[in-house]
Design an enzyme around this catalytic site. Structure first.
Site, PDB file in Angstrom:
ATOM      1  N   GLY A   1       2.651   4.162  13.999  1.00 22.61           N
ATOM      2  CA  GLY A   1       3.962   2.704  13.906  1.00 22.61           C
ATOM      3  C   GLY A   1       2.930   2.386  15.197  1.00 22.61           C
ATOM      4  O   GLY A   1       2.974   1.402  15.648  1.00 22.61           O
TER       5      GLY A   1
ATOM      6  N   GLU B   1       9.483   1.136  10.624  1.00 22.09           N
ATOM      7  CA  GLU B   1      10.527   2.375  11.094  1.00 22.09           C
ATOM      8  C   GLU B   1      10.366   4.033  11.256  1.00 22.09           C
ATOM      9  O   GLU B   1       9.211   4.183  10.671  1.00 22.09           O
ATOM     10  CB  GLU B   1      11.049   2.563   9.027  1.00 22.09           C
ATOM     11  CG  GLU B   1      12.221   2.865   8.840  1.00 22.09           C
ATOM     12  CD  GLU B   1      12.096   4.183   8.782  1.00 22.09           C
ATOM     13  OE1 GLU B   1      12.485   5.426   9.672  1.00 22.09           O
ATOM     14  OE2 GLU B   1      12.769   5.242   7.416  1.00 22.09           O
TER      15      GLU B   1
ATOM     16  N   LYS C   1       0.785  -1.397  -0.237  1.00 27.40           N
ATOM     17  CA  LYS C   1       0.725   0.225   0.065  1.00 27.40           C
ATOM     18  C   LYS C   1       1.071   0.876   0.079  1.00 27.40           C
ATOM     19  O   LYS C   1       1.418   1.252   0.746  1.00 27.40           O
ATOM     20  CB  LYS C   1      -0.699   0.113   1.416  1.00 27.40           C
ATOM     21  CG  LYS C   1      -1.941   1.268   0.858  1.00 27.40           C
ATOM     22  CD  LYS C   1      -2.400   1.541   2.222  1.00 27.40           C
ATOM     23  CE  LYS C   1      -1.845   2.847   2.901  1.00 27.40           C
ATOM     24  NZ  LYS C   1      -2.068   4.120   2.327  1.00 27.40           N
TER      25      LYS C   1
ATOM     26  N   GLU D   1      10.004  16.020  14.941  1.00 24.75           N
ATOM     27  CA  GLU D   1      10.968  16.246  13.522  1.00 24.75           C
ATOM     28  C   GLU D   1       9.312  17.112  12.623  1.00 24.75           C
ATOM     29  O   GLU D   1       8.529  16.469  13.075  1.00 24.75           O
ATOM     30  CB  GLU D   1      10.075  14.149  13.437  1.00 24.75           C
ATOM     31  CG  GLU D   1      10.731  14.018  12.096  1.00 24.75           C
ATOM     32  CD  GLU D   1      10.201  12.794  11.730  1.00 24.75           C
ATOM     33  OE1 GLU D   1      11.461  12.357  10.877  1.00 24.75           O
ATOM     34  OE2 GLU D   1       9.072  12.247  11.937  1.00 24.75           O
TER      35      GLU D   1
ATOM     36  N   CYS E   1      13.620  11.144   7.503  1.00 29.16           N
ATOM     37  CA  CYS E   1      13.751  10.515   8.632  1.00 29.16           C
ATOM     38  C   CYS E   1      15.191  10.413   9.200  1.00 29.16           C
ATOM     39  O   CYS E   1      15.224  10.602  10.466  1.00 29.16           O
ATOM     40  CB  CYS E   1      12.715   9.496   9.361  1.00 29.16           C
ATOM     41  SG  CYS E   1      12.941   8.001   7.971  1.00 29.16           S
TER      42      CYS E   1
ATOM     43  N   GLY F   1       6.721   5.035   8.510  1.00 29.06           N
ATOM     44  CA  GLY F   1       6.205   6.285   8.577  1.00 29.06           C
ATOM     45  C   GLY F   1       6.015   7.053  10.245  1.00 29.06           C
ATOM     46  O   GLY F   1       7.117   6.663  11.099  1.00 29.06           O
ATOM     47  N   SER F   2       5.155   7.908  10.329  1.00 27.71           N
ATOM     48  CA  SER F   2       5.126   8.386  11.839  1.00 27.71           C
ATOM     49  C   SER F   2       5.203   7.310  12.804  1.00 27.71           C
ATOM     50  O   SER F   2       4.163   6.659  13.106  1.00 27.71           O
ATOM     51  CB  SER F   2       3.866   9.468  11.627  1.00 27.71           C
ATOM     52  OG  SER F   2       2.620   8.780  12.181  1.00 27.71           O
TER      53      SER F   2
END
Length: 467
Positions: free
Chosen positions: A225, A242, A167, A366, A274, A220-221
């Protein structure tokens, strides 16, 4: 932090995805969005294809993956230009990304024939282990590096004998769809590698929650996650995560300052990385010199058309991401600023904030844009304290001529990927992953395939039943 997939605004038509060119805001394509029914049907097709794929000889799987790599190689420029249009990446970077997909497939193909178990001494018999494929694997890829990170999960999972449902992010589905077409052109079985463009809170959730999806790989974030991890826990489903990063660049006074303070350590991909070294920690005795070097370097960065070979930084991915970056950097914030185009496109000038406290939002959260924070430190202990003073632990750089100091600090910094006298963070032949809220598990490297297997132990008795 990538955009929380679960929270995408569905005020638009939930049955389609509209892909915009970030440099112009023009519509590139409209793509049908998968729903829960589409996911369920894809899982059933994948499960059927996976059984035959797992039964194939490892050499045959390797051969087809190498053919897939060759097919990608024949379409590198096409894939790169598609990436420029949907993600706003510089054309040179996009060419590297397409090549990285090819290289990952070749590296994984080599592992397909070397997925060895072990023979373990055991009294009264013979004990062996096997690495059995999991089945159907779900890979949820981000928008910041759509092609390479999709391949991080897809290539080793396929090599280990699994099927993959990918996806892509809502804003960047086009290269993923093209890769699926190239996989079929290369001869991979129908249904083995499928792409499901869709919204996170529909297709993404359906993939995570499906009982016949054996594992989820998500980039992703951290917030998304955590939710994925919670949902997978209900099914005792393994995950590789990750997540976010706020990586330090620790620069001691004896360092090669021009190299250490390369602005592209935090401006590459417009800071949407990241691993970006966005916390520039400089020993106080060279702080003023560092600020002067950054002022000159940041002011010289060429921001503009991603297709122009002279451009050094492109746009952000979306209006939503631009608004997020602006939230962290008000116009009044003291700092070093470069320039960026005005008019259509999601542009933000390269920026180094110079008056932030070490615990400010900009210094510890971030931002995911072309923004760094410049902070002084006193000594080695203070450098380590500041480097560890965030919830994240993904990557970082250490700059010092003193080898002993470099080793001490690299062991003390809580991060999964550190570079000494270098800003390099990711190589497909070495492990990658984070500490703390930067993730769970490791991707890439020589053990990547085993992350997509279960270890089966078999004991065979050699005792004579007649005795």
């Amino acid at each position: 932090m990538t955009l929380p997939d679960w929270e995408i605004d569905l005020s638009v038509d939930p049955s389609t995805l509209t892909v915009l060119n970030p440099a112009t805001e023009e519509v590139v394509a409209t793509v049908p969005a998968a729903d829960t029914g589409d996911v369920d049907r894809a899982v059933r097709r994948a499960a059927e294809a996976q059984r035959g794929w797992a039964a194939a000889a490892p050499a045959d799987r390797a051969r087809l993956l190498r053919r897939f790599a060759d097919t990608v190689d024949q379409h590198l420029e096409e894939l790169a230009r598609l990436e420029v249009r949907e993600a706003g990446h510089l054309i040179g970077n996009a060419r590297w990304e397409a090549g990285n997909v090819r290289d990952l497939l070749l590296y994984a193909a080599g592992g397909a024939e070397r997925l060895n178990g072990a023979q373990i001494p055991a009294p009264g018999g013979w004990n062996v282990t096997f690495h059995e494929p999991l089945g159907v694997v779900g890979v949820i890829a981000p928008w910041n590096f759509p092609m390479p990170i999709a391949a991080w999960g897809t290539a080793p999972a396929l090599a280990a004998g699994n099927a993959v449902l990918l996806k892509p992010a809502e804003t960047t589905p086009l290269t993923a769809l093209r890769l699926a077409e190239l996989a079929l052109e290369a001869g991979l079985p129908e249904g083995l590698f499928q792409v499901l463009p869709g919204y996170g809170n529909n297709a993404g959730r359906a993939l995570v929650d499906h009982p016949d999806v054996a594992k989820i790989v998500f980039t992703g974030s951290s917030r998304t996650g955590r939710e994925i991890m919670e949902r997978c826990a209900a099914l005792v489903k393994p995950v590789t995560l990750e997540l976010g990063g706020k990586s330090p660049n620790v620069v001691f006074a004896d360092a090669d300052l021009p190299r250490a303070l390369d602005p592209f350590s935090f401006l590459d991909n417009s800071g949407q990385d990241c691993c970006a070294r966005t916390r520039v920690l400089v020993q106080e005795s060279v702080y003023e010199e560092a600020a002067a070097l950054l002022t000159e370097a940041v002011g010289a960065v060429v921001v503009g058309d991603p297709l122009d070979e002279k451009t050094q930084m492109g746009p952000l991915i979306s209006r939503q991401q631009l608004d997020r970056v602006r939230h962290f950097v008000p116009d009044s914030a003291p700092g070093i600023r470069g320039t960026a185009p005005t008019g259509p496109g999601f542009w933000f000038a390269p920026t180094v904030l110079t008056a932030e406290s070490a615990d400010s939002h900009a210094a510890v959260e971030e931002i995911f844009g072309p923004v760094a924070v410049l902070l002084p430190f006193t000594d080695e202990a203070d450098a380590v304290r500041l480097a560890n003073a965030t919830p994240y632990g993904l990557a970082g750089s250490l700059w010092a001529r003193d080898v002993g100091r470099a080793l001490r600090v690299s062991r003390a910094v809580r991060a999964g990927n550190l570079s000494v006298n270098s800003h390099s963070a990711v190589r497909y032949w070495t492990p990658f992953g984070g500490f703390k809220q930067s993730g769970l598990g490791r991707e890439l490297g020589p053990d990547a395939l085993t992350a997509f297997t279960e270890t089966k132990n078999v004991f065979i008795s050699t005792e004579d039943p007649a005795q």
